[in-house]
Design a protein around this motif. Structure first.
Motif, mmCIF file in Angstrom:
data_model
loop_
_atom_site.group_PDB
_atom_site.id
_atom_site.type_symbol
_atom_site.label_atom_id
_atom_site.label_comp_id
_atom_site.label_asym_id
_atom_site.label_seq_id
_atom_site.Cartn_x
_atom_site.Cartn_y
_atom_site.Cartn_z
ATOM 1 N N TYR A 80 0.833 -1.205 0.000
ATOM 2 C CA TYR A 80 0.000 0.000 0.000
ATOM 3 C C TYR A 80 0.870 1.259 0.000
ATOM 4 C CZ TYR A 80 -3.954 3.013 1.185
ATOM 5 O OH TYR A 80 -4.933 3.981 1.174
ATOM 6 N N GLY A 88 -5.073 5.277 -3.446
ATOM 7 C CA GLY A 88 -5.663 4.374 -2.466
ATOM 8 C C GLY A 88 -7.152 4.190 -2.667
ATOM 9 N N CYS A 143 -5.641 -4.529 1.460
ATOM 10 C CA CYS A 143 -5.695 -3.131 1.045
ATOM 11 C C CYS A 143 -6.015 -3.099 -0.441
ATOM 12 C CB CYS A 143 -4.381 -2.405 1.326
ATOM 13 S SG CYS A 143 -3.012 -2.942 0.271
#
Length: 159
Positions: free
Chosen positions: A112, A122, A139
Protein backbone atom coordinates in the motif's frame (compact mmCIF):
# COMPACT_ATOMS: atom_id res chain seq x y z
CA UNK A 1 -5.88 -35.47 -8.03
CA UNK A 2 -5.61 -32.55 -10.37
CA UNK A 3 -2.63 -31.65 -12.55
CA UNK A 4 -1.85 -28.76 -10.20
CA UNK A 5 -1.68 -31.04 -7.16
CA UNK A 6 0.63 -33.54 -8.84
CA UNK A 7 3.01 -31.15 -10.59
CA UNK A 8 4.96 -29.02 -8.07
CA UNK A 9 6.16 -26.67 -10.83
CA UNK A 10 2.55 -25.68 -11.61
CA UNK A 11 1.15 -24.73 -8.21
CA UNK A 12 -1.73 -22.65 -9.48
CA UNK A 13 -4.34 -22.71 -12.22
CA UNK A 14 -3.06 -19.53 -13.89
CA UNK A 15 0.30 -19.51 -15.64
CA UNK A 16 0.51 -15.73 -15.76
CA UNK A 17 -1.59 -12.59 -16.17
CA UNK A 18 -0.93 -9.97 -18.82
CA UNK A 19 -2.52 -6.57 -18.99
CA UNK A 20 -2.04 -3.32 -20.84
CA UNK A 21 -0.64 -0.05 -19.59
CA UNK A 22 -0.44 3.33 -21.28
CA UNK A 23 3.06 4.38 -20.28
CA UNK A 24 5.71 1.82 -19.33
CA UNK A 25 7.99 4.55 -17.92
CA UNK A 26 5.32 5.16 -15.24
CA UNK A 27 4.07 1.59 -14.77
CA UNK A 28 7.43 -0.21 -14.59
CA UNK A 29 8.71 1.59 -11.45
CA UNK A 30 5.22 1.39 -9.88
CA UNK A 31 5.11 -2.42 -10.20
CA UNK A 32 8.74 -2.87 -9.15
CA UNK A 33 7.93 -0.93 -5.95
CA UNK A 34 4.63 -2.64 -5.04
CA UNK A 35 5.98 -6.16 -5.64
CA UNK A 36 9.18 -5.63 -3.63
CA UNK A 37 7.49 -6.31 -0.24
CA UNK A 38 6.45 -9.73 -1.63
CA UNK A 39 9.94 -10.64 -2.81
CA UNK A 40 8.75 -10.41 -6.44
CA UNK A 41 11.00 -8.64 -8.94
CA UNK A 42 11.45 -7.65 -12.54
CA UNK A 43 12.47 -10.79 -14.43
CA UNK A 44 11.94 -9.62 -18.02
CA UNK A 45 12.26 -6.31 -19.83
CA UNK A 46 12.17 -6.10 -23.63
CA UNK A 47 14.36 -3.00 -23.42
CA UNK A 48 12.14 -0.84 -25.63
CA UNK A 49 9.26 -0.07 -23.25
CA UNK A 50 6.91 -2.58 -24.83
CA UNK A 51 6.79 -5.41 -22.28
CA UNK A 52 7.96 -6.24 -18.75
CA UNK A 53 7.54 -9.36 -16.62
CA UNK A 54 7.52 -9.83 -12.84
CA UNK A 55 8.11 -12.98 -10.79
CA UNK A 56 10.84 -14.99 -9.10
CA UNK A 57 13.80 -16.61 -10.88
CA UNK A 58 12.50 -17.81 -14.23
CA UNK A 59 8.86 -17.86 -13.06
CA UNK A 60 7.08 -14.90 -14.63
CA UNK A 61 3.58 -14.39 -13.21
CA UNK A 62 2.65 -10.87 -14.30
CA UNK A 63 3.31 -9.25 -17.67
CA UNK A 64 2.67 -5.65 -18.61
CA UNK A 65 2.49 -4.56 -22.22
CA UNK A 66 2.17 -1.13 -23.73
CA UNK A 67 -1.34 -0.57 -25.07
CA UNK A 68 -1.49 0.80 -28.57
CA UNK A 69 -4.47 2.83 -29.83
CA UNK A 70 -7.06 0.95 -31.86
CA UNK A 71 -7.37 3.64 -34.50
CA UNK A 72 -4.77 4.52 -37.09
CA UNK A 73 -3.85 7.92 -35.63
CA UNK A 74 -1.50 9.92 -37.81
CA UNK A 75 -0.05 13.43 -37.51
CA UNK A 76 -2.77 14.59 -39.93
CA UNK A 77 -5.51 13.21 -37.66
CA UNK A 78 -4.06 14.65 -34.46
CA UNK A 79 -1.10 12.26 -34.09
CA UNK A 80 0.19 11.60 -30.60
CA UNK A 81 -2.40 13.88 -28.98
CA UNK A 82 -5.23 11.92 -30.63
CA UNK A 83 -3.64 8.64 -29.49
CA UNK A 84 -3.42 9.87 -25.87
CA UNK A 85 -7.05 10.99 -25.97
CA UNK A 86 -8.17 7.61 -27.31
CA UNK A 87 -6.23 5.71 -24.64
CA UNK A 88 -7.72 7.98 -21.98
CA UNK A 89 -11.21 7.32 -23.35
CA UNK A 90 -10.63 3.56 -23.40
CA UNK A 91 -9.34 3.51 -19.81
CA UNK A 92 -7.03 0.50 -20.02
CA UNK A 93 -7.70 -0.62 -16.45
CA UNK A 94 -11.43 0.00 -16.22
CA UNK A 95 -13.13 -3.01 -14.65
CA UNK A 96 -9.93 -4.88 -13.76
CA UNK A 97 -9.42 -6.24 -10.23
CA UNK A 98 -6.39 -8.38 -9.38
CA UNK A 99 -5.71 -9.73 -5.87
CA UNK A 100 -2.19 -10.74 -4.84
CA UNK A 101 -1.64 -13.10 -1.91
CA UNK A 102 0.86 -11.42 0.39
CA UNK A 103 3.36 -13.36 2.52
CA UNK A 104 2.50 -11.29 5.63
CA UNK A 105 0.47 -8.37 6.95
CA UNK A 106 3.65 -6.29 6.79
CA UNK A 107 3.87 -7.02 3.07
CA UNK A 108 0.28 -5.76 2.64
CA UNK A 109 1.29 -2.56 4.43
CA UNK A 110 4.43 -2.24 2.28
CA UNK A 111 2.43 -2.80 -0.91
CA UNK A 112 0.00 0.00 0.00
CA UNK A 113 2.77 2.43 0.96
CA UNK A 114 4.76 1.69 -2.22
CA UNK A 115 1.67 2.14 -4.39
CA UNK A 116 0.87 5.57 -2.94
CA UNK A 117 4.52 6.68 -3.22
CA UNK A 118 4.74 5.60 -6.87
CA UNK A 119 1.71 7.15 -8.52
CA UNK A 120 -1.06 4.87 -7.27
CA UNK A 121 -4.31 5.95 -5.65
CA UNK A 122 -5.66 4.37 -2.47
CA UNK A 123 -9.06 2.68 -2.42
CA UNK A 124 -8.95 1.09 1.03
CA UNK A 125 -6.10 1.27 3.55
CA UNK A 126 -4.66 -1.93 5.04
CA UNK A 127 -6.91 -3.54 7.61
CA UNK A 128 -9.00 -6.58 8.51
CA UNK A 129 -12.11 -6.97 6.34
CA UNK A 130 -14.39 -8.83 8.77
CA UNK A 131 -17.18 -8.78 6.19
CA UNK A 132 -15.06 -11.26 4.19
CA UNK A 133 -13.68 -13.23 7.16
CA UNK A 134 -11.92 -12.57 10.46
CA UNK A 135 -8.39 -12.98 9.06
CA UNK A 136 -8.84 -11.17 5.73
CA UNK A 137 -6.18 -8.42 6.02
CA UNK A 138 -6.19 -6.45 2.77
CA UNK A 139 -5.69 -3.13 1.05
CA UNK A 140 -6.86 -1.78 -2.30
CA UNK A 141 -5.20 0.62 -4.73
CA UNK A 142 -5.53 1.81 -8.30
CA UNK A 143 -2.39 1.72 -10.44
CA UNK A 144 -1.57 4.64 -12.79
CA UNK A 145 -3.73 3.02 -15.51
CA UNK A 146 -6.79 2.44 -13.34
CA UNK A 147 -6.30 -1.29 -12.66
CA UNK A 148 -7.70 -2.02 -9.18
CA UNK A 149 -5.16 -4.05 -7.22
CA UNK A 150 -5.51 -5.79 -3.88
CA UNK A 151 -2.93 -7.20 -1.53
CA UNK A 152 -4.31 -9.73 0.95
CA UNK A 153 -3.01 -11.89 3.80
CA UNK A 154 -5.53 -14.46 5.05
CA UNK A 155 -3.74 -16.43 7.73
CA UNK A 156 -4.44 -15.95 11.44
CA UNK A 157 -1.93 -13.86 13.34
CA UNK A 158 -0.69 -15.04 16.74
CA UNK A 159 -1.25 -12.33 19.33
Amino acid sequence: MTYYETNPKRRAFLGHLSFGVRDMSISKPFYIAIFEPFGIGLVYDDGVGGCTGYGVGDWEWINLFRVKPLSNSSPASGGESAQREELERLGSGRGTHIAFNAPSREAVDGFYKAALENGGRGDGAPGVRKDVHKNYYACYVYDPDGHRLEAVYQESVKQ
